[in-house]
Design a protein around this motif. Structure first.
Motif, mmCIF file in Angstrom:
data_model
loop_
_atom_site.group_PDB
_atom_site.id
_atom_site.type_symbol
_atom_site.label_atom_id
_atom_site.label_comp_id
_atom_site.label_asym_id
_atom_site.label_seq_id
_atom_site.Cartn_x
_atom_site.Cartn_y
_atom_site.Cartn_z
ATOM 1 N N UNK A 22 -10.603 -26.441 -107.788
ATOM 2 C CA UNK A 22 -11.239 -25.127 -107.690
ATOM 3 C C UNK A 22 -10.825 -24.243 -108.873
ATOM 4 N N UNK A 23 -11.495 -23.099 -109.058
ATOM 5 C CA UNK A 23 -11.134 -22.214 -110.178
ATOM 6 C C UNK A 23 -9.652 -21.863 -110.210
ATOM 7 N N UNK A 24 -9.164 -21.543 -111.404
ATOM 8 C CA UNK A 24 -7.730 -21.360 -111.632
ATOM 9 C C UNK A 24 -7.116 -20.275 -110.768
ATOM 10 N N UNK A 42 -6.969 -18.217 -97.505
ATOM 11 C CA UNK A 42 -7.633 -18.667 -98.721
ATOM 12 C C UNK A 42 -8.004 -17.487 -99.606
ATOM 13 N N UNK A 43 -7.564 -17.540 -100.876
ATOM 14 C CA UNK A 43 -7.981 -16.587 -101.893
ATOM 15 C C UNK A 43 -9.087 -17.240 -102.730
ATOM 16 N N UNK A 44 -10.278 -16.688 -102.671
ATOM 17 C CA UNK A 44 -11.374 -17.234 -103.468
ATOM 18 C C UNK A 44 -12.432 -16.152 -103.684
ATOM 19 N N UNK A 45 -13.463 -16.462 -104.434
ATOM 20 C CA UNK A 45 -14.518 -15.478 -104.676
ATOM 21 C C UNK A 45 -15.283 -15.206 -103.386
ATOM 22 N N UNK A 76 -8.941 -11.423 -100.574
ATOM 23 C CA UNK A 76 -9.762 -11.130 -101.743
ATOM 24 C C UNK A 76 -8.995 -11.367 -103.030
ATOM 25 N N UNK A 77 -9.670 -11.891 -104.010
ATOM 26 C CA UNK A 77 -9.046 -12.077 -105.314
ATOM 27 C C UNK A 77 -8.793 -10.721 -105.974
ATOM 28 N N UNK A 78 -7.697 -10.656 -106.737
ATOM 29 C CA UNK A 78 -7.376 -9.407 -107.421
ATOM 30 C C UNK A 78 -6.664 -8.438 -106.508
ATOM 31 N N UNK A 79 -6.312 -7.294 -107.032
ATOM 32 C CA UNK A 79 -5.600 -6.275 -106.263
ATOM 33 C C UNK A 79 -6.589 -5.531 -105.378
ATOM 34 N N UNK A 80 -6.242 -5.441 -104.108
ATOM 35 C CA UNK A 80 -7.118 -4.763 -103.156
ATOM 36 C C UNK A 80 -6.273 -4.325 -101.981
ATOM 37 N N UNK A 81 -6.451 -3.105 -101.463
ATOM 38 C CA UNK A 81 -5.638 -2.625 -100.337
ATOM 39 C C UNK A 81 -5.683 -3.547 -99.121
ATOM 40 N N UNK A 82 -6.812 -4.208 -98.915
ATOM 41 C CA UNK A 82 -6.938 -5.072 -97.738
ATOM 42 C C UNK A 82 -6.095 -6.335 -97.864
ATOM 43 N N UNK A 83 -5.561 -6.595 -99.052
ATOM 44 C CA UNK A 83 -4.801 -7.829 -99.296
ATOM 45 C C UNK A 83 -3.313 -7.699 -98.986
ATOM 46 N N UNK A 84 -2.843 -6.558 -98.547
ATOM 47 C CA UNK A 84 -1.398 -6.296 -98.489
ATOM 48 C C UNK A 84 -0.638 -7.337 -97.684
ATOM 49 N N UNK A 100 1.075 -24.895 -108.240
ATOM 50 C CA UNK A 100 1.346 -23.465 -108.098
ATOM 51 C C UNK A 100 0.270 -22.765 -107.272
ATOM 52 N N UNK A 101 -0.781 -23.497 -106.906
ATOM 53 C CA UNK A 101 -1.911 -22.887 -106.202
ATOM 54 C C UNK A 101 -1.807 -23.001 -104.690
ATOM 55 N N UNK A 102 -0.730 -23.627 -104.215
ATOM 56 C CA UNK A 102 -0.527 -23.766 -102.765
ATOM 57 C C UNK A 102 0.917 -23.442 -102.418
ATOM 58 N N UNK A 103 1.095 -22.692 -101.347
ATOM 59 C CA UNK A 103 2.430 -22.431 -100.801
ATOM 60 C C UNK A 103 2.416 -22.684 -99.300
#
Length: 433
Positions: A22-24, A42-45, A76-84, A100-103
């Motif tokens: 998947x994308x980087x 899952x973080x994705x578009x 959501x990808x990127x910084x967003x209040x809903x991601x806290x 590095x894409x999985x924890x």
């Protein structure tokens, strides 16, 4: 039948293969929840989230069966209040060695003391400050409390001020072993302090309510020992014990056990704080073996069950910390209950114990030479006489199995030249005092 560990491994393998294509900037967090089932964040578009979550659901349903919770949560990808909260979960999770894409985030129903324990002492020790020393054994009945009591007597006899904490809250003994005048103990103890400190956060609790003084038997001399018993063992004891949480305290507050240590240090100015731990894998054992103490006295026998537990603790005090870029937590080993009736057998058993210790420390505690800072113990130290794997040998002593009062064995066994004096000497040398 698919077992839990197998399902976990399959889930990680499946998701690593999937996310790598998947994308980087995509990420996936595997959450092993308190009921042992698997959830995924899952973080994705945004436009790809629904088809991707359906794909994950299908793959994990096929591989993990009922261990898969069928729950994929969006982030959501990127910084967003809903991601806290998702970002907090990602930071708390364990990094995976293959990508590095999985924890992986482990959630636990109990044993919070093992996973939220302090990793460093509350202060640095010096020759003028208190050293916190833990006495731990994986199996009970190996003379751990007796070894602590003997160490307290030796240290007090040379003029050191000693405080003793009975943290074996499930089976307390050191409080009565080091009882006060007329075998009396403090009415309130460690259980009471931990609970009351949590409620009365802004109040300075009077520590004299929670300890008594042990006066050394006549002829021994030295300082009195300040003893903090577990508490009064009455009908209310279990009710109080069931309310203690060894997890992290509320943000901005001090854990009550750490508060107790700091208050003892401030008010009594002891040279030593000796802590008697619960054996095994209990909450308090996990809390106390995370790095809170300056030194860890580990008592063991040749029994394989004893070594399995000690290896787990050595990994925690050594190998785990090295991988995190930290120095090992200091420890020393004691071979306990070694039969002394036959000298040849005694020497053979000591040799076997020492070899077993050498192997265990090499695998779980020592760092590789040449790759470690000077302050770490490495495999190059294996031949050193003061290396932590070289045991203090505590032979089986029949009188220690039958005495009724510590004064019965203080001068004749615990304080004479021999193993318990050697143990007190190793305490001092291990902390370079």
């Amino acid at each position: 039948m698919l077992h839990l560990n197998e399902a976990y491994d399959l889930a990680e393998d499946c998701l690593i293969e999937w996310i790598e294509n998947k994308p980087r900037n995509w990420r996936v967090l595997v959450v092993k929840d308190v009921l042992a089932t698997i959830r995924v964040i899952l973080w994705c578009s945004k436009d790809q989230w629904e088809p991707s979550s359906n794909e994950i659901d299908r793959k994990l349903s096929e591989t993990c069966a009922d261990y898969w919770s069928k729950t994929v949560l969006p982030a959501r990808l990127g910084r967003h209040p809903a991601n806290a909260w998702q970002e907090d979960a990602w930071r708390q999770a364990r990094r995976h060695g293959r990508t590095d894409k999985l924890r992986v985030l482990e959630k636990h129903l109990t044993k919070s003391g093992w996973f939220e324990a302090p990793s460093n002492p509350p202060w640095k020790t010096s020759d003028r400050d208190a050293s916190i020393v833990l006495f731990y054994s994986f199996k009970g009945g190996v003379g751990r409390s007796t070894a602590l009591a003997a160490s307290a007597l030796h240290l007090a006899s040379v003029g050191d001020r000693v405080a003793v904490i009975d943290a074996d809250l499930d089976a307390p003994s050191i409080g009565s072993l080091l009882a006060g005048h007329d075998r009396s103990t403090a009415q309130w103890g460690v259980v009471d302090y931990l609970l009351e400190r949590n409620v009365l956060k802004e109040t300075e609790l009077p520590t004299e309510d929670y300890h008594h003084r042990f006066v050394a038997p006549s002829g021994v001399g030295g300082e009195d020992v300040f003893v903090y018993p577990a508490g009064t063992f009455d009908g209310a004891y279990v009710d109080k014990l069931a309310r203690i949480d060894y997890g992290n305290p509320v943000a901005g507050t001090l854990h009550p056990f750490v508060a107790l240590l700091q208050q003892i240090r401030r008010e009594l100015a002891p040279r030593w704080i000796l802590v008697d731990s619960r054996a095994g894998l209990g909450e308090v054992s996990g809390f106390l073996t995370g790095g809170l103490c300056h030194l860890h006295v580990l008592l063991g026998t040749l029994a394989e069950a004893s070594w399995r537990g000690l290896e787990l603790i050595l990994e925690r005090l050594g190998g785990d910390r090295i991988r995190e870029g930290k120095a090992q937590a200091e420890c020393l080993l004691a071979a306990s209950m070694v039969p002394r009736s036959d000298e040849s057998l005694f020497q053979t058993l000591v040799s076997r114990f020492t070899e077993r210790a050498r192997d265990a420390f090499s695998a779980h505690y020592y760092a590789e030479p040449g790759e470690a800072p000077d302050e770490l113990w490495t495999l190059s130290d294996l031949e050193s006489d003061d290396a932590p794997h070289v045991p203090v040998v505590l032979p089986y002593e029949e009188r220690l199995a039958t005495f009724r009062d510590l004064s019965d064995v203080a001068e004749g066994v615990l304080l004479r030249e021999g193993p318990y004096r050697d143990l007190a000497g190793r305490l001092r040398s291990s902390l370079s005092l």
